[in-house]
Design a protein around this motif. Structure first.
Motif, PDB file in Angstrom:
ATOM      1  N   UNK A   1       0.837  -1.206   0.000  1.00  0.00           N
ATOM      2  CA  UNK A   1       0.000   0.000   0.000  1.00  0.00           C
ATOM      3  C   UNK A   1       0.871   1.254   0.000  1.00  0.00           C
ATOM      4  N   UNK A   2       1.914   1.260   0.804  1.00  0.00           N
ATOM      5  CA  UNK A   2       2.808   2.416   0.852  1.00  0.00           C
ATOM      6  C   UNK A   2       3.464   2.646  -0.503  1.00  0.00           C
ATOM      7  N   UNK A   3       3.890   1.574  -1.133  1.00  0.00           N
ATOM      8  CA  UNK A   3       4.500   1.682  -2.460  1.00  0.00           C
ATOM      9  C   UNK A   3       3.488   2.214  -3.473  1.00  0.00           C
ATOM     10  N   UNK A   4       2.266   1.703  -3.397  1.00  0.00           N
ATOM     11  CA  UNK A   4       1.215   2.169  -4.311  1.00  0.00           C
ATOM     12  C   UNK A   4       0.919   3.652  -4.105  1.00  0.00           C
ATOM     13  N   UNK A   5       0.915   4.098  -2.872  1.00  0.00           N
ATOM     14  CA  UNK A   5       0.655   5.516  -2.589  1.00  0.00           C
ATOM     15  C   UNK A   5       1.766   6.387  -3.174  1.00  0.00           C
ATOM     16  N   UNK A   6       3.011   5.924  -3.045  1.00  0.00           N
ATOM     17  CA  UNK A   6       4.147   6.684  -3.587  1.00  0.00           C
ATOM     18  C   UNK A   6       4.059   6.844  -5.099  1.00  0.00           C
ATOM     19  N   UNK A   7       3.503   5.832  -5.757  1.00  0.00           N
ATOM     20  CA  UNK A   7       3.398   5.896  -7.223  1.00  0.00           C
ATOM     21  C   UNK A   7       2.057   6.465  -7.691  1.00  0.00           C
ATOM     22  N   UNK A   8       1.208   6.844  -6.741  1.00  0.00           N
ATOM     23  CA  UNK A   8      -0.081   7.431  -7.088  1.00  0.00           C
ATOM     24  C   UNK A   8      -1.158   6.418  -7.426  1.00  0.00           C
TER      25      UNK A   8
ATOM     26  N   UNK B   1      -3.485   0.851  -3.537  1.00  0.00           N
ATOM     27  CA  UNK B   1      -3.245   1.012  -2.099  1.00  0.00           C
ATOM     28  C   UNK B   1      -4.488   0.629  -1.311  1.00  0.00           C
ATOM     29  N   UNK B   2      -5.630   1.075  -1.788  1.00  0.00           N
ATOM     30  CA  UNK B   2      -6.892   0.758  -1.118  1.00  0.00           C
ATOM     31  C   UNK B   2      -7.105  -0.761  -1.066  1.00  0.00           C
ATOM     32  N   UNK B   3      -6.851  -1.442  -2.181  1.00  0.00           N
ATOM     33  CA  UNK B   3      -7.011  -2.902  -2.230  1.00  0.00           C
ATOM     34  C   UNK B   3      -6.049  -3.584  -1.256  1.00  0.00           C
ATOM     35  N   UNK B   4      -4.808  -3.107  -1.205  1.00  0.00           N
ATOM     36  CA  UNK B   4      -3.829  -3.694  -0.288  1.00  0.00           C
ATOM     37  C   UNK B   4      -4.233  -3.482   1.166  1.00  0.00           C
ATOM     38  N   UNK B   5      -4.765  -2.296   1.460  1.00  0.00           N
ATOM     39  CA  UNK B   5      -5.200  -2.020   2.833  1.00  0.00           C
ATOM     40  C   UNK B   5      -6.404  -2.879   3.221  1.00  0.00           C
ATOM     41  N   UNK B   6      -7.312  -3.090   2.277  1.00  0.00           N
ATOM     42  CA  UNK B   6      -8.441  -3.991   2.553  1.00  0.00           C
ATOM     43  C   UNK B   6      -7.934  -5.415   2.796  1.00  0.00           C
ATOM     44  N   UNK B   7      -6.923  -5.829   2.017  1.00  0.00           N
ATOM     45  CA  UNK B   7      -6.324  -7.148   2.239  1.00  0.00           C
ATOM     46  C   UNK B   7      -5.718  -7.234   3.642  1.00  0.00           C
TER      47      UNK B   7
ATOM     48  N   UNK C   1      -5.186  -0.208   9.343  1.00  0.00           N
ATOM     49  CA  UNK C   1      -5.757  -0.290   7.990  1.00  0.00           C
ATOM     50  C   UNK C   1      -6.940   0.665   7.863  1.00  0.00           C
ATOM     51  N   UNK C   2      -7.805   0.676   8.863  1.00  0.00           N
ATOM     52  CA  UNK C   2      -8.967   1.573   8.827  1.00  0.00           C
ATOM     53  C   UNK C   2      -8.524   3.033   8.795  1.00  0.00           C
ATOM     54  N   UNK C   3      -7.497   3.363   9.558  1.00  0.00           N
ATOM     55  CA  UNK C   3      -6.997   4.735   9.567  1.00  0.00           C
ATOM     56  C   UNK C   3      -6.424   5.156   8.229  1.00  0.00           C
ATOM     57  N   UNK C   4      -5.630   4.289   7.632  1.00  0.00           N
ATOM     58  CA  UNK C   4      -5.065   4.605   6.312  1.00  0.00           C
ATOM     59  C   UNK C   4      -6.156   4.711   5.249  1.00  0.00           C
ATOM     60  N   UNK C   5      -7.167   3.858   5.337  1.00  0.00           N
ATOM     61  CA  UNK C   5      -8.279   3.944   4.384  1.00  0.00           C
ATOM     62  C   UNK C   5      -9.021   5.268   4.557  1.00  0.00           C
ATOM     63  N   UNK C   6      -9.165   5.713   5.782  1.00  0.00           N
ATOM     64  CA  UNK C   6      -9.798   7.017   6.041  1.00  0.00           C
ATOM     65  C   UNK C   6      -8.959   8.138   5.447  1.00  0.00           C
ATOM     66  N   UNK C   7      -7.624   8.037   5.571  1.00  0.00           N
ATOM     67  CA  UNK C   7      -6.739   9.046   4.971  1.00  0.00           C
ATOM     68  C   UNK C   7      -6.866   9.060   3.451  1.00  0.00           C
ATOM     69  N   UNK C   8      -6.971   7.872   2.848  1.00  0.00           N
ATOM     70  CA  UNK C   8      -7.160   7.819   1.393  1.00  0.00           C
ATOM     71  C   UNK C   8      -8.487   8.458   1.000  1.00  0.00           C
TER      72      UNK C   8
ATOM     73  N   UNK D   1     -10.015  10.804   2.684  1.00  0.00           N
ATOM     74  CA  UNK D   1      -9.847  12.249   2.889  1.00  0.00           C
ATOM     75  C   UNK D   1      -9.058  12.861   1.740  1.00  0.00           C
ATOM     76  N   UNK D   2      -8.017  12.171   1.315  1.00  0.00           N
ATOM     77  CA  UNK D   2      -7.207  12.676   0.209  1.00  0.00           C
ATOM     78  C   UNK D   2      -8.049  12.772  -1.068  1.00  0.00           C
ATOM     79  N   UNK D   3      -8.914  11.821  -1.266  1.00  0.00           N
ATOM     80  CA  UNK D   3      -9.801  11.840  -2.428  1.00  0.00           C
ATOM     81  C   UNK D   3     -10.740  13.050  -2.358  1.00  0.00           C
ATOM     82  N   UNK D   4     -11.252  13.323  -1.161  1.00  0.00           N
ATOM     83  CA  UNK D   4     -12.131  14.499  -0.990  1.00  0.00           C
ATOM     84  C   UNK D   4     -11.358  15.801  -1.213  1.00  0.00           C
ATOM     85  N   UNK D   5     -10.114  15.834  -0.728  1.00  0.00           N
ATOM     86  CA  UNK D   5      -9.288  17.034  -0.920  1.00  0.00           C
ATOM     87  C   UNK D   5      -9.037  17.255  -2.412  1.00  0.00           C
ATOM     88  N   UNK D   6      -8.684  16.197  -3.130  1.00  0.00           N
ATOM     89  CA  UNK D   6      -8.450  16.337  -4.573  1.00  0.00           C
ATOM     90  C   UNK D   6      -9.713  16.810  -5.292  1.00  0.00           C
TER      91      UNK D   6
END
Length: 173
Positions: free
Chosen positions: A89-96, A101-107, A148-155, A157-162
């Motif tokens: 997930x961290x690697x996926x976030x770095x590459x956008x 990342x969301x799928x990895x966090x759900x896993x 995982x839940x926290x990182x998904x919430x950040x994703x 939030x980031x989607x809402x910010x974008x």
């Protein structure tokens, strides 16, 4: 464990003695003597026990310990695999790749649940001497799930910010 080993050794010697009866009465006698001595040695290990019933109880306790520790180990293996999902997930976030990342966090969250299931199964059969191990393991799995839940919430939030930035800086504003 040496008591169990002695009983198993004695049983093996009895089987060997039965085979030897056909071959040689003298050899069989020596083997029966050795088997008897082995069982006597095993009996001294289980001092204060009532023989077969106590042995069965000890064997049951050993089986419960084994099952519990197997479940504990399996749960930790699953948590370690969940850690790999967080790295992905961290690697996926770095590459956008936010969907990756969301799928990895759900896993990772699913694996934390699987680990908790394993810990619950082990705790259900564990003798009381192992209770603390399962409490700690469950807390760790709960922590992985919360992460995982926290990182998904950040994703999210980031989607809402974008989306907000796009709307704010769009020519239509």
């Amino acid at each position: 464990a040496s008591g169990y080993d002695s009983y198993l050794d004695g049983a093996a010697l009895l089987e060997r003695a039965e085979t030897r009866i056909e071959e040689s009465v003298d050899d069989a006698h020596e083997t029966f003597v050795a088997a008897t001595e082995t069982f006597d040695a095993a009996r001294s290990v289980f001092t204060g026990t009532d023989g077969p019933d106590a042995l069965a109880s000890e064997l049951e306790l050993g089986e419960r310990r084994s099952d519990a520790l197997r479940a504990l180990s399996s749960g930790y293996v699953t948590l370690l695999t969940a850690h790999e999902s967080f790295e992905a997930a961290a690697s996926d976030i770095e590459t956008g790749d936010y969907e990756g990342a969301r799928a990895s966090l759900h896993d990772g969250a699913r694996m934390a649940g699987d680990a908790n299931d394993a810990f619950d199964a082990g705790d259900a059969v564990a003798p009381s001497e192992l209770d603390g191990l399962f409490e700690t393991a469950t807390e760790r799995a709960d922590g992985v799930d919360a992460l995982a839940a926290g990182y998904l919430t950040l994703l999210d939030a980031q989607e809402h910010v974008r989306a907000g930035e796009a709307a704010l800086f769009d020519d239509e504003f």
